[in-house]
Structures are given as structure tokens and as C-alpha cells.
Design a protein around this motif. Sequence first.
Motif, short mmCIF file in Angstrom:
data_model
loop_
_atom_site.label_atom_id
_atom_site.label_comp_id
_atom_site.label_asym_id
_atom_site.label_seq_id
_atom_site.Cartn_x
_atom_site.Cartn_y
_atom_site.Cartn_z
N LEU A 6 0.82 -1.21 0.00
CA LEU A 6 0.00 0.00 0.00
C LEU A 6 0.86 1.26 0.00
CD1 LEU A 6 -2.85 -0.99 2.51
CD2 LEU A 6 -3.01 -0.76 0.01
N ILE A 7 1.93 1.27 0.80
CA ILE A 7 2.80 2.45 0.86
C ILE A 7 3.51 2.65 -0.48
CG2 ILE A 7 4.89 3.41 1.91
CD1 ILE A 7 4.04 2.11 4.53
N VAL A 8 4.01 1.58 -1.06
CA VAL A 8 4.71 1.68 -2.34
C VAL A 8 3.77 2.17 -3.43
CG1 VAL A 8 5.85 0.35 -4.16
CG2 VAL A 8 6.47 -0.03 -1.77
N LEU A 9 2.55 1.62 -3.48
CA LEU A 9 1.59 2.05 -4.50
C LEU A 9 1.20 3.52 -4.31
CD1 LEU A 9 -0.73 -1.10 -4.69
CD2 LEU A 9 0.87 -0.28 -6.44
N ALA A 10 1.08 3.95 -3.06
CA ALA A 10 0.74 5.35 -2.79
C ALA A 10 1.84 6.29 -3.29
CB ALA A 10 0.52 5.55 -1.29
N ILE A 36 12.75 0.19 2.11
CA ILE A 36 13.80 -0.48 1.35
C ILE A 36 13.37 -0.65 -0.11
CG2 ILE A 36 15.20 -2.55 1.14
CD1 ILE A 36 15.82 -0.82 3.59
N MET A 37 12.10 -1.00 -0.32
CA MET A 37 11.62 -1.18 -1.68
C MET A 37 11.65 0.15 -2.44
SD MET A 37 8.11 -3.01 -3.08
CE MET A 37 8.53 -4.61 -2.39
N LEU A 38 11.26 1.23 -1.79
CA LEU A 38 11.30 2.55 -2.44
C LEU A 38 12.73 2.98 -2.71
CD1 LEU A 38 8.52 4.39 -0.41
CD2 LEU A 38 8.43 3.73 -2.82
N ALA A 39 13.65 2.56 -1.84
CA ALA A 39 15.06 2.87 -2.08
C ALA A 39 15.60 2.12 -3.28
CB ALA A 39 15.89 2.54 -0.83
N GLY A 55 11.21 10.93 -4.47
CA GLY A 55 12.48 10.89 -3.75
C GLY A 55 12.40 11.60 -2.41
N VAL A 56 11.60 12.65 -2.33
CA VAL A 56 11.42 13.35 -1.05
C VAL A 56 10.82 12.39 -0.03
CG1 VAL A 56 10.18 15.20 0.12
CG2 VAL A 56 11.19 15.62 -2.13
N ILE A 57 9.77 11.67 -0.45
CA ILE A 57 9.12 10.71 0.46
C ILE A 57 10.08 9.59 0.83
CG2 ILE A 57 7.19 9.11 0.73
CD1 ILE A 57 5.71 10.78 -1.41
#
Length: 496
Positions: free
Chosen positions: A9-13, A339-342, A189-191
Motif C-alpha cells: 500500500l505504501i509503495v503504491l501510494a 527499502i523497496m522505495l530505495a 524521492g522526497v518521500i
Amino acid sequence: MTAFVVTCLIVLAVIFVGFLAGRDKAARSSIEQWSVGGRNFGGLLVWFLIGADLYTAYAFLGMTGYAYSFGAPAFFSIAYPVMAFPIAYFIIPKIWRYASKHNLTTLADYARERFQSKLVGVSVAIVSIVFLIPYICLQLSGITGVVQVAGQGVFENPKAVGTVALVVSFILVALYTCFSGLRAPAWTGVIKDLLVWIVLITMIVTIPFIWFDGWGDMFNQIVTKYPEKLTLPGTSPNGALNGFWFATASFISALALFMWPHGATGVLSSKSEEAVRKNTVFLSFYNVLLFFVILLGLVAFIVLPKHPEDPSFANFALLHLIDASYSNPLIQGVMFSTIMLASLVPASIMVLAASNLVATNIVKDIFFPNISGKSQTLVARLFVFVITGLALLFGILFPNYLIQLQLEGVSGIAQILPAIFLSLYWTKLAKTSVFIGLVAGITMVFLNHFIFHLPGYDGFWGLLVNVVVVFAVNFLFIHEAEKNISTNKLLLGNKN
């Protein structure tokens, strides 16, 4: 299961935010708007953007794993930015100035204009793309690793689910990169960076009390139980990661940091030379995070069960430490998604940078010099899917070859330094000597890696050969250099 759902959910957002960033058609109206945000990003946004593309999942997972496996050699990742940012303070603003004045969007553009040579420009572009694609592939490890660890006990085959998640994630990233251009990874990238700071600070504050009796006891156990982890060459095989390796790896990595296409893209998006200069000062604060990462790798070595039969365990040591330390699925979900967003956010910038190099420095410069700006932008946007597809294909089918090539990534990308850094100060540098030096340097990198095995970092020997060759043969082409000086608008503009 809850942790996995929260992660998704966080990644999709965040990916949705990437699409929102490009809702204005101006984001894709020209190659300059799409690839460097119209050169209109303020200092704080550039700080987050460069932090997002230089401090990736490979840095967090890789350096944790490096500390877990070898110990002290991992500290080179702290040493090289300390050298890189002062070097960048004096050099990168010059590149930004040229790029802004002459509407350049890649370092290959600068090389082409500086030497009035499509050959040099294309050579820089090809080297950049070749060594960047495996770097993109290695961002995949963050996605597959999260799914494998978070999916334990949830899925019968977490590895297969990880592959599916990997493909879906990269398709979504390709879509928002194509749609929004640099604005997407800038705002996501800010998030991502805020989450990284929050998660790592949380871990470094709480881990000592979860596994030890506080910070003092944690450090005491590291020092007394595993002192070999704290001195060079650590526990590296045959002592290869010794002091000379540490020095040469740090030096070459420092010189090459902003030679990466994604690093240059972040710099060129800045709206002013002063913002670039200030960022080379304040980006050093990210080093604090790298110290945390290495420390967590040492902690993981102490507290996690050893898995000698699984050499890949070290690569996911940070994920396993999260899984073992925190039972709350919401906390796990936030940490795993970070970690996934990174992985995803830097991969987006890398794919964009590579696509711009293809469209601008290969398609336009070589095959279709009269291509319109609109068509060039469309080609760059479409190549996002080509580059993403190549990264996925190679990452899934040939992981061993990619890791081997990535080990030479910094060494390879460092070989464009004479074409960029030397050319800023040496006006009589000739295009032919730069090209010969580039070929010689890359050849030496691979010869040393596979045949010579000289001590130290391969890129050091490659750059040494590169620079020696450039200085040795440049006098043969001095008339070529003088002709370039007399007709080059970039050099002539610098005199005024």
C-alpha cells in the motif's frame, strides 16, 4: 501478511504521487523539461533528488551485507563521499554552467560540445549506459529481497512471488517515468528519503536495546567478540580488501560519483549554480546514514543465525534484522516499503538518464541529426520501456554476470573522467587522445580484473593507464586541439 499488505500500500501510494507529479503536460513538452525538469528545481528538492539517486537500496542492502561479510572494508563507503563532495564543490558547478548556457542534458552532451566530436560524445554515452544497466538491475535486489523476507510463511514460493512483484513494480515505475519525467522521482524521492532517515534513525536507536543492554553493551560485544571485523582487511578472503584497496577504492569512487548518469541528471536539474554548490556541502549529511547502515551490518552478524550454506543471506541481512527485531507488522511494513522505495526511486532516475543518453547522444547525434525536439522527447520516453525491459531480462536470466559486471561499474564509469574533468582545465586536450585513453583505461580495468590481479581497486589501474596514455599521446594531436579551441563556441564562450 499484514506487513506485506502495508508494504504494498505504501509503495503504491508513492508511485501514485509519481504520476501526479507529471499531470502538467509541461513535464514532457521537451527533452529538457522531461530529463532535467526544465532546470528549475530548488536547492532543497535537488538535495532530496541527488540523495535519492546516489543513496540507493544497493547502498543500504549492499553495505549492510558488506559489513556483515567483511567488516571494516565497508567503511570505504563513508570515506569516499568525504572526498567526493569537496571535489564536486569546485568541478560540478562548472559543468552545470556549461550545460545551462548551451542547453546540455547529459555529460555526453558536454563531451561532444567540448571536443566538437560526436565520437567522443557517443563513447561517453555508451560507456555510461553499459555500466549503468547492471546498476539498475541490482536495484532489483531490494524488491525481491523484501518480498522474499516479508513473504516467508505467507506464500508457498516467496521467490516466485518476488519475481512477479519485481516485474509489476518496474512496469509501474517505467510508466510513471515515461509519463512524468524527472519530476516523478524528484517528488517520490522526497518521500523515500524522509522514510529512510526515519527508519534508520529508529533502528539505530532501538536495536541496541532490543538485542543488547544499550549502546555501550552493543559496542563492547562488537569489539570484544569480533575485533577482526573492525580492522582492515576485515574478514575478506586472502586479505584482498587491505589498506591499499581501501585507499584506491575510496579515491576512484569519489572521483566517479557524479560521473554516473543519474548523478549528473540530479545536478543538471538545479535552477542555479549556487544551488549546486550548496548541495555539494549539505549532501555530506547523508554520510551519517551510511555509518548507521554499516553498524547495523555488524549487529546483524552478531545476532542473526549464520547461514554459510546461503551466500546470498548477507545481501538481505538488513531485511532479516528487521524481521527478527520487530514483531509489529505495521512497523515492519513501513521499514520494508522504505527499502523497496530505495530500489524503485533510484531505478527510475537511472532508467530516465539511460533513455536520455540513447535518444540524445545515439539516436539524434548519430542516426537522425535533424530529428525534432518533440520526436526526440518521444524517443527518450519510449526507450524507458526498452531500458527497463533489458534490466529486467538481464537481472532475471543472468544474475551472476550482472554482479560481476557491477563490480567493475565504478571502475568503468571512472574512465570518462579525462573527457569531463581534465577537459574543464586543459584547453589543449585533444579528442583523439581522450578517446584512446578511454579505450585503454577500460581495457586495463578488465585485464586487471580477469588476468593481472594487481593489488587494489581495478578502476585505479584503469584510470592510471587512461591518464598516462592521454598525456603521452596528446602532443601528437596538438594541432587538432588548437583547431578546436579556435572554433569551439563552448570554449570561446568561456573566455568572454
